[in-house]
Write an enzyme that holds these catalytic residues in place. Structure first.
Site, PDB file in Angstrom:
ATOM      1  N   LEU A 106       5.520   9.964  10.075  1.00  0.00           N
ATOM      2  CA  LEU A 106       5.649  10.833   8.921  1.00  0.00           C
ATOM      3  C   LEU A 106       4.426  10.465   8.213  1.00  0.00           C
ATOM      4  CD1 LEU A 106       7.706  12.531   7.234  1.00  0.00           C
ATOM      5  CD2 LEU A 106       8.073  10.643   6.024  1.00  0.00           C
ATOM      6  N   ASP A 107       3.712  11.871   7.768  1.00  0.00           N
ATOM      7  CA  ASP A 107       2.515  11.514   7.544  1.00  0.00           C
ATOM      8  C   ASP A 107       2.134  10.847   6.107  1.00  0.00           C
ATOM      9  OD1 ASP A 107       1.633  13.712   9.377  1.00  0.00           O
ATOM     10  OD2 ASP A 107       1.631  15.014   8.007  1.00  0.00           O
ATOM     11  N   PRO A 108       1.108  10.120   5.933  1.00  0.00           N
ATOM     12  CA  PRO A 108       1.053   9.555   4.628  1.00  0.00           C
ATOM     13  C   PRO A 108       1.020  10.296   3.363  1.00  0.00           C
ATOM     14  CG  PRO A 108      -0.881   8.937   6.305  1.00  0.00           C
ATOM     15  CD  PRO A 108      -0.022   9.996   6.777  1.00  0.00           C
TER      16      PRO A 108
ATOM     17  N   ALA B 181       3.261  12.635   3.027  1.00  0.00           N
ATOM     18  CA  ALA B 181       4.744  13.065   3.052  1.00  0.00           C
ATOM     19  C   ALA B 181       5.533  11.745   2.293  1.00  0.00           C
ATOM     20  CB  ALA B 181       5.067  13.559   4.155  1.00  0.00           C
TER      21      ALA B 181
END
Length: 328
Positions: free
Chosen positions: A49-51, A53
């Protein structure tokens, strides 16, 4: 004399923590944080999960790491907000604007395009993504200024809905999709099709596989549980520089989800204690009962009050392929 292997450091715990990852924290950082909090021997996550997000990052401990592929292959639900009028290099707020427009789409115009983004679609992942190109992450190459060429790939979007339109320049969506789908790419491509450009300004993952919003646990709640279990140090120890350790893990362990919950979509074989013993030794067992299937490509077996094995059912027998020998 044979050398003995090193004793693994940490507790041999098994289970899932369904972390509500805060913005600004990377997935690897989150795993390290929880592994440290739980003093766990082994940990991993089910899908980066992207930072930038927030939301669901399922983190597996011990035997639960063997079920990670089943979670990663499950459906995911994202809630994301798109700002119209600008496209960025990263398809979110991190990169500079590369295209802009004064055009703002109506809700009806957006709705009319959504069918083009459901079902099996061709999608080029963002240049700033975890896709590997010749062994290098695309975002590493992009940050070094290299031109990143990523081939289009087929992804599956089960559902794409408008949740809200708070103003003319902003639309909130919810997408239910399969593995490898980038909602940042959906925002980028939808903006281009609408002739207005667009990028994601907020992204939250709310569901992964068998895990839903009700399973989410905030990081600060886990940290509070860890604090509850820390030893109490006297003034002399504190002055000497001692650091309090977690000595009672019960408050933290209450948040653990059993490994088999991740396998909810598979057929469950409930074993007797005798059968469980045979399966744990790697042997097949004959299934009795008229409701037992004769064949099943993927199934899991439970016994002794825990997950025992992953395997398949062939000619009415459960045949283990991966045995779970750890203590729960």
């Amino acid at each position: 004399m044979a050398r003995r292997g090193k004793k693994p450091k940490g507790r041999p715990i098994n289970g899932w923590i369904i972390l509500d990852k805060p913005k600004g924290m990377g997935s690897t950082e989150a795993v390290s944080k929880l592994k440290w909090l739980y003093f766990a021997q082994k940990a991993g996550h089910a899908g980066t999960l992207d930072p930038l997000a927030s939301g669901m990052l399922p983190i597996a401990f011990g035997d639960a790491t063997k079920t990670v592929p089943f979670v990663m292959d499950g459906r995911k639900v994202y809630r994301f907000t798109v700002r119209w009028g600008a496209e960025t290099t990263t398809d979110d707020t991190e990169g500079p604007v590369v295209h802009s427009s004064e055009t703002r789409p109506s809700e009806a115009e957006i709705e009319a395009r959504l069918a083009d983004y459901t079902g099996e679609i061709e999608q080029v992942p963002p240049s700033f993504s975890a896709i590997k190109i010749a062994g290098e992450r695309a975002y590493d190459l992009a940050r070094e200024g290299e031109t990143v060429e990523i081939a289009a790939r087929t992804v599956l979007v089960h559902r794409l809905d408008i949740v809200d339109c708070p103003d003319a320049a902003t639309t909130v969506f919810e997408a239910e999709c399969g593995k490898g789908t980038y909602v940042r790419a959906i925002a980028r491509d939808l903006g281009r099709d609408l002739g207005c450009y667009g990028h994601v300004i907020d992204l939250r993952r709310v569901s992964v596989g068998a895990f839903g919003e009700d399973d989410l646990v905030p990081l600060d709640e886990l940290e509070a549980a860890a604090e509850e279990g820390r030893e109490e140090l006297d003034a002399e120890a504190l002055e000497a520089g001692a650091k309090a350790r977690v000595v009672d893990f019960e408050p933290l362990d209450e948040y653990l989800v059993a490994p088999e919950v991740a396998l909810a979509e598979l057929y469950e074989v409930a074993l007797s204690d005798e059968q469980a013993g045979r399966v744990l030794s790697g042997n097949a067992v004959l299934l009795r009962g008229r409701d037992a299937p004769a064949f099943c490509d993927e199934a899991y077996a439970t016994g002794h009050g825990r997950l025992v094995a992953l395997g398949a059912i062939e000619e009415g027998s459960f045949k283990p392929k991966r045995v779970f020998g750890g203590k729960g």
